[in-house]
Write a protein that holds these residues in place. Structure first.
Motif, PDB file in Angstrom:
ATOM      1  N   PRO A   1      42.269  39.668  56.286  1.00  0.00           N
ATOM      2  CA  PRO A   1      43.037  40.808  55.773  1.00  0.00           C
ATOM      3  C   PRO A   1      42.078  41.870  55.247  1.00  0.00           C
ATOM      4  O   PRO A   1      41.076  41.550  54.602  1.00  0.00           O
ATOM      5  CB  PRO A   1      43.861  40.192  54.633  1.00  0.00           C
TER       6      PRO A   1
ATOM      7  N   VAL B   1      32.567  44.483  47.543  1.00  0.00           N
ATOM      8  CA  VAL B   1      31.114  44.432  47.338  1.00  0.00           C
ATOM      9  C   VAL B   1      30.634  42.983  47.218  1.00  0.00           C
ATOM     10  O   VAL B   1      29.518  42.733  46.783  1.00  0.00           O
ATOM     11  CB  VAL B   1      30.681  45.253  46.085  1.00  0.00           C
TER      12      VAL B   1
ATOM     13  N   SER C   1      36.386  52.849  43.214  1.00  0.00           N
ATOM     14  CA  SER C   1      36.617  52.937  44.659  1.00  0.00           C
ATOM     15  C   SER C   1      38.003  53.507  44.976  1.00  0.00           C
ATOM     16  O   SER C   1      38.460  53.409  46.119  1.00  0.00           O
ATOM     17  CB  SER C   1      36.515  51.530  45.250  1.00  0.00           C
TER      18      SER C   1
ATOM     19  N   THR D   1      42.821  49.876  48.369  1.00  0.00           N
ATOM     20  CA  THR D   1      44.282  49.820  48.549  1.00  0.00           C
ATOM     21  C   THR D   1      44.944  48.901  47.518  1.00  0.00           C
ATOM     22  O   THR D   1      44.282  48.029  46.928  1.00  0.00           O
ATOM     23  CB  THR D   1      44.610  49.250  49.942  1.00  0.00           C
TER      24      THR D   1
ATOM     25  N   TRP E   1      43.482  45.599  45.711  1.00  0.00           N
ATOM     26  CA  TRP E   1      43.396  45.477  44.240  1.00  0.00           C
ATOM     27  C   TRP E   1      44.019  44.161  43.777  1.00  0.00           C
ATOM     28  O   TRP E   1      43.457  43.454  42.942  1.00  0.00           O
ATOM     29  CB  TRP E   1      44.134  46.639  43.556  1.00  0.00           C
TER      30      TRP E   1
ATOM     31  N   GLU F   1      42.406  36.803  47.474  1.00  0.00           N
ATOM     32  CA  GLU F   1      41.337  37.292  48.353  1.00  0.00           C
ATOM     33  C   GLU F   1      41.580  37.028  49.839  1.00  0.00           C
ATOM     34  O   GLU F   1      40.658  36.651  50.581  1.00  0.00           O
ATOM     35  CB  GLU F   1      39.976  36.730  47.902  1.00  0.00           C
TER      36      GLU F   1
ATOM     37  N   HIS G   1      35.661  41.855  37.611  1.00  0.00           N
ATOM     38  CA  HIS G   1      36.653  42.508  38.467  1.00  0.00           C
ATOM     39  C   HIS G   1      36.225  42.703  39.929  1.00  0.00           C
ATOM     40  O   HIS G   1      37.045  43.109  40.733  1.00  0.00           O
ATOM     41  CB  HIS G   1      37.089  43.857  37.870  1.00  0.00           C
TER      42      HIS G   1
END
Ligand SMILES: Cc1cc2nc3c(=O)[nH]c(=O)nc-3n(C[C@H](O)[C@H](O)[C@H](O)COP(=O)(O)OP(=O)(O)OC[C@H]3O[C@@H](n4cnc5c(N)ncnc54)[C@H](O)[C@@H]3O)c2cc1C
Length: 532
Positions: A121, A128, A191, A196, A200, A254, A486
């Motif tokens: 996805p 990063v 960012s 998106t 997030w 994730e 984060h």
């Protein structure tokens, strides 16, 4: 958009501007003259042949175009940009799909489960931590699922102050739409321009609020995800005590448990009352103590960013060699004077001296506010473009972030600075620079954020970077600080994440992965693997 670096391709400076910048940087940081690398030409890049044919039913929303695949290969960390700059896209996914709705997501997951093809996805690709790169193309094929076609604000419930938003919407798309109703999500990660909502939520991103509503978690009312085993939709309620929270499984998943398609988000009226101030400290520890007291007094400033003097210098704040605390309060309902005055008293008690302000702005006023806060904001959002330029001139530049309790901060901070400086010297044979700022502060501890800059040896960039980055991660881990506040886990932070969480939790997460994604197609290599 650039297929190898940050942001819009035409914002990458020309050779003359970069030459001038290289001279400034070398003088400022005491580096040797810097050599400029040129961005890769499309004709010269290496993208392996695709291993998959596009199924006829996906033709309307899929591509195997080589440049498109190159642009979906890496995230935006130092290592990613170095690899992009070299034109090496060995790990490119085989196909990119751009689902138009939930049905497309379901169809692609079904096909990939049947054929045992990996699915990554993809939101804005700003990870990063190696979040979107499929490890080693070990599968028989890799499909990158770019969610940016699903980018609408579907509905606004003004009564409950909620907005129903699709996962592929970027920061500007969300804010532009909400603004029409005088509302805002007010989640501004650095960012923001390209990341998106789905990204997030999947990474538990940290946003604009320095205290209280710091993570996207605090703004999610309910969320919908498609898993290889079916739909996963959480109840649209403001709060619930009904057992473990199903929403919590989606936050930070994730891309390994499912594809987030949309969420009901908590929105608010745009703030009209503001208070801003900039305070200088001779001593960093005094600034730290001031932040702790402001947090523990539960004043909840929206901005409480302590920059050490090097960080202030890099961001070109005229702070006269002092450490800088940027303070800000905001509300759509009431003046913030009292809260700001209380925070200023605390800062002054710790030796802080107002450099600017406090400035107060009430409803309808267009008072200027703090110029330092404004220039910080500008440099905050321009920094990613600067980062790409610096990488192209042989500077190793990267950031890492964490959180720890106040009682451990001093020792942890000193160990981190010592370890990163030593690693830069070891890796590059020269001194580098490491800076610190607090991005978020809590009553029980700060979230410090570190930037390091060192001069790379051509051809050895990624090894040198890795030596420094691992030293930083080890320092966090041995001090009991989290591997990430984060930025997420991805592939980069995984070894330290696995040490940080209880073994029993890890086993429960593996079992969950096994249950939702039994074939193990989703984002293999990131966060968690199924039972092997
Ligand atoms: C210059 C820069 C500044 C940054 N500043 C911040 C910051 O201030 N705060 C912060 O928190 N982070 C920051 N980041 C990190 C990054 O922007 C965040 O992790 C962001 O949340 C990623 O969003 P994205 O849409 O780009 O996701 P991607 O990078 O595309 O993906 C990130 C992860 O989320 C998964 N994912 C994405 N979309 C979905 C979906 N719809 N469903 C399921 N999984 C999905 C991916 O598989 C991947 O594992 C920064 C990065 C850069 C390069």
């Amino acid at each position: 958009l650039s297929f190898w670096g940050w942001g819009y391709a035409d914002r990458f400076p020309d050779q003359q501007s970069r030459g001038a910048l290289a001279e400034q940087v070398a003088a400022l940081l005491g580096f040797q003259p810097l050599e400029l690398a040129e961005p890769p030409a499309v004709a010269d890049i290496h993208v392996p042949d695709t291993r998959l044919d596009i199924p006829p039913e996906f033709k309307a929303f899929a591509t195997d175009n080589a440049i498109n695949r190159a642009a979906h290969t890496y995230g935006k960390s130092y290592r990613d940009i170095i690899r992009g700059l070299s034109g090496n896209f060995d790990k490119a996914p085989d196909l990119i799909v751009f689902p138009r709705d939930e049905n497309d997501v379901i169809a692609v997951l079904d096909w990939c489960s049947r054929e045992e093809i990996a699915v990554v996805p993809f939101g804005g690709g700003t990870s990063v931590v190696g979040g979107i790169e499929c490890s080693g193309r070990t599968q028989d094929g890799v499909v990158c699922m770019d969610m940016r076609g699903m980018n609408k604000v579907l509905a606004i419930d003004e009564v409950s102050q909620l907005a129903h938003i699709q996962a592929g919407a970027t920061g500007p798309q969300i804010e532009d739409e909400l603004q029409k109703s005088g509302l805002t999500l007010r989640h501004y990660p650095q960012s923001f321009e390209f990341s998106t909502l789905g990204g997030w939520i999947a990474t538990r991103a940290g946003g604009h609020f320095a205290t209280r509503y710091t993570h996207i978690d605090d703004l999610v009312n309910s969320v919908s995800m498609v898993t290889p085993q079916g739909e996963y939709k959480t109840a649209r309620v403001p709060a619930s005590g009904a057992g473990p929270d199903p929403k919590a499984l989606v936050l930070g998943s994730e891309g390994t448990l499912g594809v987030i398609t949309d969420a009901w988000m908590r929105v608010r009226k745009k703030p009209t009352f503001r208070a801003t101030a900039t305070v200088g400290f001779e001593n960093f520890d005094d600034g730290v103590a001031a932040c702790r007291d402001v947090a523990q007094a539960r004043l909840y400033p929206s901005n409480c960013r302590l920059l050490d003097k090097r960080e202030a210098m890099l961001n070109q704040l005229p702070s006269d060699g002092k450490h800088v605390l940027l303070l800000g309060f905001e509300s759509a309902y009431r003046a913030q004077n009292g809260l700001m005055n209380d925070a200023m008293l605390i800062a002054e008690r710790h030796g802080g001296v107002a450099i600017e302000g406090p400035f107060f702005r009430s409803e309808g006023e267009r008072a200027p506010g703090s110029t330092m806060a404004n220039s910080w904001k500008r440099s905050f959002f321009d920094a990613p473009y600067l980062h790409t330029s610096l990488v192209s001139m042989g500077v190793i530049v990267d950031t890492f972030e964490t959180a720890c309790t106040w009682d451990r901060f001093q020792e942890t901070h000193q160990d981190i600075i010592r370890s990163v400086r030593a690693a830069m010297q070891r890796a590059t044979g020269r001194k580098g620079i490491v800076t610190c700022r607090f991005t978020h502060v809590y009553p029980d501890g700060p979230a410090p954020y570190y930037t390091f800059l060192a001069q790379a040896t051509p051809g050895q960039e990624t090894d040198q970077w890795a030596e420094i980055r691992w030293a930083a991660a080890d320092a966090l881990s041995r001090n009991g600080a989290t591997i990430t506040h984060h930025h997420g886990v991805g592939r980069l932070h995984r070894p330290w994440y696995e040490k940080e969480v209880p073994l029993t939790f890890r086993n429960a997460l593996i079992a969950t992965k096994q249950s939702l994604d039994p074939v193990g197609i989703l984002n293999p290599g990131a966060l968690v693997d199924p039972v092997s």
